[in-house]
Design a protein around this motif. Structure first.
Motif, short mmCIF file in Angstrom:
data_model
loop_
_atom_site.label_atom_id
_atom_site.label_comp_id
_atom_site.label_asym_id
_atom_site.label_seq_id
_atom_site.Cartn_x
_atom_site.Cartn_y
_atom_site.Cartn_z
N GLU A 34 1.54 4.14 -2.84
CA GLU A 34 1.27 5.54 -2.48
C GLU A 34 2.49 6.41 -2.76
OE1 GLU A 34 1.37 9.16 -0.34
OE2 GLU A 34 2.52 7.44 0.36
N ALA A 85 -6.57 7.16 0.63
CA ALA A 85 -6.29 6.57 -0.68
C ALA A 85 -7.31 7.01 -1.73
CB ALA A 85 -6.27 5.04 -0.57
N MET A 129 -1.67 4.56 -7.33
CA MET A 129 -2.42 4.74 -6.09
C MET A 129 -3.65 3.86 -6.05
SD MET A 129 -2.21 6.25 -3.22
CE MET A 129 -2.90 4.79 -2.44
N LEU A 139 -6.47 10.50 -2.71
CA LEU A 139 -5.26 10.50 -3.54
C LEU A 139 -5.57 10.06 -4.96
CD1 LEU A 139 -2.72 9.13 -0.94
CD2 LEU A 139 -2.38 11.19 -2.29
N VAL A 170 -2.82 12.48 1.52
CA VAL A 170 -1.57 12.13 2.22
C VAL A 170 -1.74 12.34 3.72
CG1 VAL A 170 0.85 12.78 2.55
CG2 VAL A 170 -0.07 12.59 0.25
N THR A 188 0.84 -1.20 0.00
CA THR A 188 0.00 0.00 0.00
C THR A 188 0.87 1.25 0.00
OG1 THR A 188 -1.72 -1.17 1.24
CG2 THR A 188 -1.81 1.23 1.22
N GLU A 189 1.86 1.28 0.89
CA GLU A 189 2.75 2.45 0.98
C GLU A 189 3.64 2.56 -0.25
OE1 GLU A 189 4.61 5.81 3.04
OE2 GLU A 189 2.65 4.91 2.72
N LEU A 201 -3.56 9.21 4.94
CA LEU A 201 -2.94 7.91 4.70
C LEU A 201 -1.58 7.75 5.36
CD1 LEU A 201 -3.05 5.83 1.46
CD2 LEU A 201 -0.88 6.13 2.63
N LYS A 202 -0.70 8.71 5.15
CA LYS A 202 0.71 8.51 5.51
C LYS A 202 0.94 8.25 7.00
CE LYS A 202 5.37 10.14 4.74
NZ LYS A 202 5.76 8.80 4.30
#
Length: 521
Positions: free
Chosen positions: A34, A96, A205, A99, A141, A30-31, A144-145
């Motif tokens: 991203e 996500a 993404m 994004l 972001v 996932t990361e 998610l981050k």
């Protein structure tokens, strides 16, 4: 019991893969996707602004700084909302989705800007879509981050010996995403059309979102909200708290949409936030700390300031370095014709190669009593960041002589810069949890990321010193441009080297403050 609940690692455990919880790989991919989308877009941003929408260099740097600052500041809010209400799973999915919308929105080019009677005429509708897309990315972001990173930690018990290696694998996903992002998105955008580069970032993404949704069973409830009933509470008519958060996220994106078009407001806000933190920190030191706590906190802030200077220099890679590469560098690398955007892959390439080497080097030095202290490693990181500008200076001086410089100057610059990063970044993050007074650990972690955000604003200010404006129908004056870049690169070398000397001289004081950690209250 699974390893994620603290059991011993078992190779026969169906919930593990290569000795780690399967949930780690859900987070990894996932990361990775991203970061693929984020860095793929970032590699193109300055070039897209200046070449397609015909922004001048100065406003392009301003927008780059505002966007970067918001990207690193908003996760502080996204993390707080997830901790208190939403839970990490819902926050990651929300981020996500935002994004994906943002990256696919970037693929809408509209009409290319043009000069009419000496005035730039731009597609106003396309620009509004562009700004809204940036705002959606910033907000996405933000959700998610911070939460995908926190989720990795939840997969392991505190005493699980695999915890550090799990985070190492996760960081490898970040770097792999960044590596392929520049090569794919950067190349497609400049070679075949901007929409293909930005579209590829959106596809990446989307793949990350699919991976996360389909891998939910491997997270074993670690990403669920703390109090699901609270999310279902109605707060206004039929509107419950969860949907209010979702609507608030889109409203926040609309606010960012307006702010990012007025870059001076973002830059001004960053200056005010920095000043406010300095004022709060001074108050906290004087009124809330013991002598030992005061020493640790001062040492921590010194390390955060080192990171602030380092990333002010580092972010030139997506600003002045990209501009210089595009205009004054021969981009033939090992027989392959690269583009300015695709060459930003060098940063992630060297991180992937250097990280295992330094992971071995520090313990090897420690066994011999030669491992540098934390402040010395920070000073080394700053020194290498400064040294990275010497190859760029050499390349610029070749341009002053009227020739395109070799791409290998850029390769050497990235190598030096990434040596600096592997020295400074990991120990800086570790120091936040190690040195901070317990009751303000979250505040100081926020300060670390806000320093990164502020570095984007400072990087833009430095980049503008090399801004070049070309009138309609005129050719770029390569000699004058090379001289401007040479002046900037020399200045930034002095900033890095000077900060390294100051950090080294301050090392005894910083270490003295750090040694008070056993008196933590």
């Amino acid at each position: 019991m699974t390893a994620s609940a603290g059991a011993r690692p078992d190779a026969r455990n169906p919930e593990e893969w290569f000795g780690h919880p399967k949930g780690l790989y859900v987070c990894f991919f996932t990361e990775m996707w991203e970061r693929f989308s984020f860095y793929g877009m970032k590699a193109l941003l300055f070039l897209y602004l200046t070449k397609y929408h015909l922004f001048g260099d100065a406003p392009s740097y301003d927008l780059l700084g505002a966007y970067g600052g918001l990207v690193y500041a908003v996760p502080v809010i996204g993390g707080m909302i997830a901790d208190r209400y939403l839970g990490m799973r819902k926050a990651v999915i929300l981020g996500a989705v935002l994004l994906c919308l943002g990256h696919f929105g970037m693929a809408f080019e509209g009409e290319q800007a043009r000069f009419v009677d000496g005035v730039v005429v731009q597609d106003a509708r396309a620009l509004q879509v562009f700004y809204l897309s940036l705002a959606l990315i910033v907000t996405g972001v933000g959700f998610l981050k911070p939460n995908i990173s926190s989720l990795v930690g939840r997969l392991y018990a505190d005493d699980d010996p695999r915890r550090d290696s799990g985070f190492t694998l996760f960081v490898a996903g970040i770097n792999l995403g960044a590596l392929f992002a520049s090569l794919v998105c950067g190349y497609l955008g400049e070679t075949y059309g901007w929409k293909y580069g930005f579209g590829a970032a959106g596809v990446g993404m989307l793949l990350g979102l699919v991976v996360f949704i389909t891998g939910q069973k491997h997270l074993h409830g670690h990403a669920e909200p703390r109090d699901p009933a609270r999310l279902r509470e109605r707060i206004a008519g039929p509107l419950n708290r969860e949907w209010a958060i979702y609507l608030g996220a889109f409203a926040g994106a609309l606010l960012v949409w307006q702010l990012i078009q007025r870059t001076w407001t973002v830059h001004g806000a960053m200056h005010l936030v920095f000043a406010a933190f300095v004022a709060w920190f001074a108050w906290f030191l004087v009124t809330q700390c013991t002598a030992a706590e005061r020493g640790r906190m001062l040492s921590l802030v010194a390390l955060i300031l080192c990171a602030l200077v380092f990333y002010t220099l580092y972010e030139q890679t997506y600003g002045s370095w990209v501009a210089f590469t595009d205009r004054l560098l021969d981009k033939n690398l090992l027989g392959l014709q690269m583009t300015a955007g695709s060459l930003t892959f060098l940063g992630a390439f060297f991180i992937v190669g250097l990280s295992p080497l330094f992971a071995w080097l520090w313990p090897w030095l420690a066994k011999r009593g030669l491992n540098p202290s934390t402040p010395v490693k920070s000073a080394i990181g700053l020194l290498f960041a400064g040294l990275a500008f010497l190859p760029m200076l050499a390349a610029a001086r070749i341009g002053v002589d009227g020739a395109l410089a070799s791409v290998w100057w850029l390769v050497l610059a990235y190598l030096l810069l990434e040596i600096g990063e592997v020295c400074l970044y990991p120990i800086g993050l570790s120091a936040v949890s190690e040195l901070s007074v317990r009751r303000v650990v979250s505040v100081m972690m926020g300060a670390w990321f806000l320093a990164t955000a502020y570095s984007e604003v400072l990087a833009a200010a430095f980049g503008k010193l090399s801004a070049i404006e070309v009138a309609e129908g005129a050719e770029l004056d390569l000699l004058a441009a090379a001289a401007k870049y040479a002046e900037l690169f020399w200045m930034l070398f002095l900033v890095g080297a000077g900060a390294a000397v100051i950090a080294l001289l301050a090392t005894p004081l910083i270490r003295r403050g750090m040694h008070a950690t056993d008196q933590r209250t």
